[in-house]
Design a protein around this motif. Sequence first.
Motif, short mmCIF file in Angstrom:
data_model
loop_
_atom_site.label_atom_id
_atom_site.label_comp_id
_atom_site.label_asym_id
_atom_site.label_seq_id
_atom_site.Cartn_x
_atom_site.Cartn_y
_atom_site.Cartn_z
N VAL A 12 0.86 -1.19 0.00
CA VAL A 12 0.00 0.00 0.00
C VAL A 12 0.89 1.23 0.00
O VAL A 12 1.49 1.59 1.02
CB VAL A 12 -0.95 0.02 1.21
CG1 VAL A 12 -1.92 1.20 1.10
CG2 VAL A 12 -1.72 -1.29 1.33
N GLU A 48 -5.42 -5.41 0.13
CA GLU A 48 -6.27 -4.86 -0.93
C GLU A 48 -7.33 -3.95 -0.34
O GLU A 48 -7.63 -2.88 -0.88
CB GLU A 48 -6.91 -5.99 -1.73
CG GLU A 48 -7.87 -5.52 -2.82
CD GLU A 48 -7.23 -4.56 -3.81
OE1 GLU A 48 -7.94 -3.63 -4.26
OE2 GLU A 48 -6.03 -4.73 -4.13
N ARG A 51 -5.74 -0.72 0.46
CA ARG A 51 -5.53 0.09 -0.75
C ARG A 51 -6.79 0.86 -1.10
O ARG A 51 -6.73 2.04 -1.46
CB ARG A 51 -5.08 -0.80 -1.92
CG ARG A 51 -3.60 -1.14 -1.92
CD ARG A 51 -3.16 -1.69 -3.26
NE ARG A 51 -3.73 -3.01 -3.53
CZ ARG A 51 -3.14 -4.15 -3.21
NH1 ARG A 51 -1.96 -4.15 -2.60
NH2 ARG A 51 -3.72 -5.31 -3.49
N ARG A 52 -7.93 0.18 -1.01
CA ARG A 52 -9.21 0.87 -1.27
C ARG A 52 -9.41 1.99 -0.25
O ARG A 52 -9.79 3.11 -0.61
CB ARG A 52 -10.37 -0.12 -1.19
CG ARG A 52 -10.41 -1.17 -2.28
CD ARG A 52 -11.73 -1.90 -2.32
NE ARG A 52 -12.01 -2.65 -1.10
CZ ARG A 52 -11.65 -3.93 -0.91
NH1 ARG A 52 -11.00 -4.59 -1.85
NH2 ARG A 52 -11.96 -4.54 0.21
N GLN A 54 -7.19 3.61 1.45
CA GLN A 54 -6.24 4.69 1.22
C GLN A 54 -6.74 5.63 0.11
O GLN A 54 -6.63 6.85 0.23
CB GLN A 54 -4.87 4.11 0.84
CG GLN A 54 -3.77 5.13 0.66
CD GLN A 54 -3.11 5.51 1.97
OE1 GLN A 54 -3.77 5.73 2.98
NE2 GLN A 54 -1.80 5.59 1.97
N ARG A 55 -7.34 5.06 -0.92
CA ARG A 55 -7.88 5.89 -2.00
C ARG A 55 -9.05 6.74 -1.51
O ARG A 55 -9.14 7.94 -1.80
CB ARG A 55 -8.33 5.01 -3.18
CG ARG A 55 -7.19 4.39 -3.97
CD ARG A 55 -7.68 3.83 -5.30
NE ARG A 55 -8.61 2.73 -5.12
CZ ARG A 55 -8.26 1.45 -5.04
NH1 ARG A 55 -6.99 1.11 -5.11
NH2 ARG A 55 -9.18 0.51 -4.90
N VAL A 56 -9.97 6.13 -0.77
CA VAL A 56 -11.11 6.87 -0.26
C VAL A 56 -10.66 7.96 0.71
O VAL A 56 -11.13 9.10 0.67
CB VAL A 56 -12.11 5.91 0.43
CG1 VAL A 56 -13.27 6.70 1.04
CG2 VAL A 56 -12.64 4.88 -0.55
N GLY A 58 -7.79 9.48 0.77
CA GLY A 58 -7.13 10.54 0.02
C GLY A 58 -8.10 11.52 -0.58
O GLY A 58 -7.82 12.73 -0.65
N GLU A 59 -9.27 11.03 -1.01
CA GLU A 59 -10.28 11.91 -1.57
C GLU A 59 -10.81 12.89 -0.53
O GLU A 59 -11.30 13.97 -0.87
CB GLU A 59 -11.43 11.08 -2.13
CG GLU A 59 -11.03 10.25 -3.35
CD GLU A 59 -12.11 9.25 -3.75
OE1 GLU A 59 -13.18 9.22 -3.06
OE2 GLU A 59 -11.90 8.49 -4.71
N SER A 173 -14.86 0.73 2.13
CA SER A 173 -13.76 -0.08 1.62
C SER A 173 -13.91 -1.55 1.98
O SER A 173 -12.98 -2.34 1.78
CB SER A 173 -12.43 0.46 2.14
OG SER A 173 -12.29 1.84 1.78
#
Length: 202
Positions: A12, A48, A51-52, A54-56, A58-59, A173
């Motif tokens: 990640v 995994e 990772r999801r 982390q993306r959410v 970050g938004e 996530s």
Amino acid sequence: MNRDFVYIDECVSGIRWDAKYATWDNFIGCPVDGYDVNRIVGTRQLAEGLRRAQRVAGELGFGLLLWDGYRPQIAVDCFLRWASSPEDGLTKDKHYPNIEKAEIVEQGYVARRSGHSRGGTIDLTLFSLETGMLVDMGGRFDYMDVSSHHGAAGITAAESRNRDDLRLIMERSGFLPYELEWWHYTLLDEPYPDTYFDFRIA
């Protein structure tokens, strides 16, 4: 290490961690059996999911900081021995000021068989991507008190919103919260729901 497990920091990008049980900064006051290095380990599916997350995050302007993932059964056994030992007062004020050590297991803050040992559970918080500072959650990690519960009274509106942000990120996530601990989440579809592993983190 089991082939289905990984070091989360290798999977990640941008994740931060401080594996508290590999340090002296935890509720038993010393490094815990089974934590030979300061790394966070989990199943590939946990990585995994993070990772999801982390993306959410970050938004919303946040990053993730991890405190614990996979936990060997030998570490759980270490917690249980500590909980049944005489009180020395070394960590009581910081981690369990309002209950007795002997109550920690029965009140649900330490489990005899932990979901962490299955490799699909994570303890974490948020930090601001702008400042790098941890977000104020109205209480520290492993603070064994009703104030750590989801929906707890007595914290500020801002602290409550921060907890809600973490919960939103994790639920979006694929994680489920643990209602007694705002930092604790488990994969909805964890790959080993009935297996408790005991290999060391090394």
